[in-house]
Design a protein around this motif. Structure first.
Motif, short mmCIF file in Angstrom:
data_model
loop_
_atom_site.label_atom_id
_atom_site.label_comp_id
_atom_site.label_asym_id
_atom_site.label_seq_id
_atom_site.Cartn_x
_atom_site.Cartn_y
_atom_site.Cartn_z
N GLY A 104 0.83 -1.20 0.00
CA GLY A 104 0.00 0.00 0.00
C GLY A 104 0.86 1.25 0.00
N GLY A 105 0.26 2.36 0.34
CA GLY A 105 0.98 3.62 0.36
C GLY A 105 1.94 3.77 1.52
N VAL A 106 1.64 3.08 2.63
CA VAL A 106 2.48 3.17 3.84
C VAL A 106 2.87 1.78 4.33
CG1 VAL A 106 2.58 4.01 6.22
CG2 VAL A 106 1.35 5.33 4.50
N PHE A 107 1.93 0.84 4.32
CA PHE A 107 2.16 -0.51 4.82
C PHE A 107 2.43 -1.48 3.66
CE2 PHE A 107 -0.39 -0.86 9.09
CZ PHE A 107 0.55 -0.07 9.71
N ALA A 108 3.26 -2.47 3.94
CA ALA A 108 3.44 -3.61 3.04
C ALA A 108 3.52 -4.85 3.92
CB ALA A 108 4.69 -3.46 2.19
N GLY A 109 3.06 -5.96 3.39
CA GLY A 109 3.12 -7.19 4.16
C GLY A 109 2.42 -8.33 3.46
N GLU A 110 2.01 -9.31 4.27
CA GLU A 110 1.39 -10.52 3.76
C GLU A 110 0.16 -10.86 4.59
OE1 GLU A 110 4.49 -13.38 4.20
OE2 GLU A 110 5.61 -12.64 2.48
N PHE A 111 -0.85 -11.39 3.92
CA PHE A 111 -2.05 -11.84 4.60
C PHE A 111 -1.87 -13.26 5.09
CE2 PHE A 111 -3.56 -8.76 1.45
CZ PHE A 111 -4.23 -7.89 2.28
N ASP A 112 -2.28 -13.52 6.32
CA ASP A 112 -2.33 -14.87 6.86
C ASP A 112 -3.81 -15.19 7.05
OD1 ASP A 112 -2.16 -17.26 8.18
OD2 ASP A 112 -0.87 -16.54 9.80
N GLN A 113 -4.45 -15.61 5.96
CA GLN A 113 -5.90 -15.84 5.97
C GLN A 113 -6.29 -16.90 7.00
OE1 GLN A 113 -5.97 -13.06 3.61
NE2 GLN A 113 -7.96 -13.90 3.38
N GLY A 114 -5.46 -17.90 7.19
CA GLY A 114 -5.80 -18.98 8.11
C GLY A 114 -5.96 -18.50 9.54
N ASN A 115 -5.20 -17.49 9.91
CA ASN A 115 -5.26 -16.96 11.28
C ASN A 115 -5.89 -15.58 11.35
OD1 ASN A 115 -3.97 -19.20 12.54
ND2 ASN A 115 -2.03 -18.49 11.70
N ASP A 116 -6.38 -15.08 10.23
CA ASP A 116 -6.98 -13.74 10.17
C ASP A 116 -6.03 -12.66 10.70
OD1 ASP A 116 -9.34 -14.53 8.98
OD2 ASP A 116 -10.38 -14.81 10.87
N ASN A 117 -4.77 -12.76 10.31
CA ASN A 117 -3.76 -11.79 10.71
C ASN A 117 -3.10 -11.18 9.49
OD1 ASN A 117 -3.98 -12.27 13.53
ND2 ASN A 117 -2.64 -14.04 13.35
N PHE A 118 -2.43 -10.08 9.72
CA PHE A 118 -1.63 -9.45 8.68
C PHE A 118 -0.20 -9.38 9.18
CE2 PHE A 118 0.17 -5.65 6.59
CZ PHE A 118 0.03 -6.05 5.28
N TYR A 119 0.73 -9.91 8.40
CA TYR A 119 2.14 -9.88 8.75
C TYR A 119 2.75 -8.64 8.11
CZ TYR A 119 6.99 -11.21 9.41
OH TYR A 119 8.31 -11.22 9.78
N LEU A 123 -0.19 -8.33 12.96
CA LEU A 123 -1.30 -7.50 13.42
C LEU A 123 -2.60 -8.29 13.29
CD1 LEU A 123 -0.36 -4.14 11.67
CD2 LEU A 123 0.00 -4.75 14.05
N SER A 124 -3.33 -8.36 14.39
CA SER A 124 -4.64 -9.02 14.39
C SER A 124 -5.69 -8.06 13.83
CB SER A 124 -5.02 -9.45 15.80
OG SER A 124 -5.27 -8.30 16.60
#
Length: 86
Positions: A6-21, A34-35
């Motif tokens: 994104g414009g400020v954040f970058a990372g990966e989705f952990d769909q299995g745990n509903d988290n964002f790394y 981040l939960s």
């Protein structure tokens, strides 16, 4: 894991745990999970800011977020939360 940049954040989705790394904030490398609740709390906090604000990465490094970056970050977080719902 699906990538997000994104414009400020970058990372990966952990769909299995509903988290964002979170791997990057304003081009600074990091490694934080981040939960949905943390994302929602951050969104609400940023939405109440009228000017610049500080956030910390890994509870160690304060980062100044300018008003225009707040708007970008709100969009990023909204997109992340929407993707975690799917």
């Amino acid at each position: 894991m699906n990538q997000f940049t994104g414009g400020v954040f970058a990372g990966e989705f952990d769909q299995g745990n509903d988290n964002f790394y979170l791997t990057e904030v304003k081009s600074l490398q990091t490694g934080s999970v981040l939960s949905k609740k943390q994302l929602s709390d951050l969104y609400q906090y940023l939405n109440n800011q009228n000017d610049t604000c500080m956030i910390t990465v890994n509870d160690q490094m304060p980062i100044l977020i300018q008003k225009d970056e707040i708007d970008l970050l709100l969009r990023d977080i909204g997109d992340i939360m929407q993707s975690l719902k799917n």
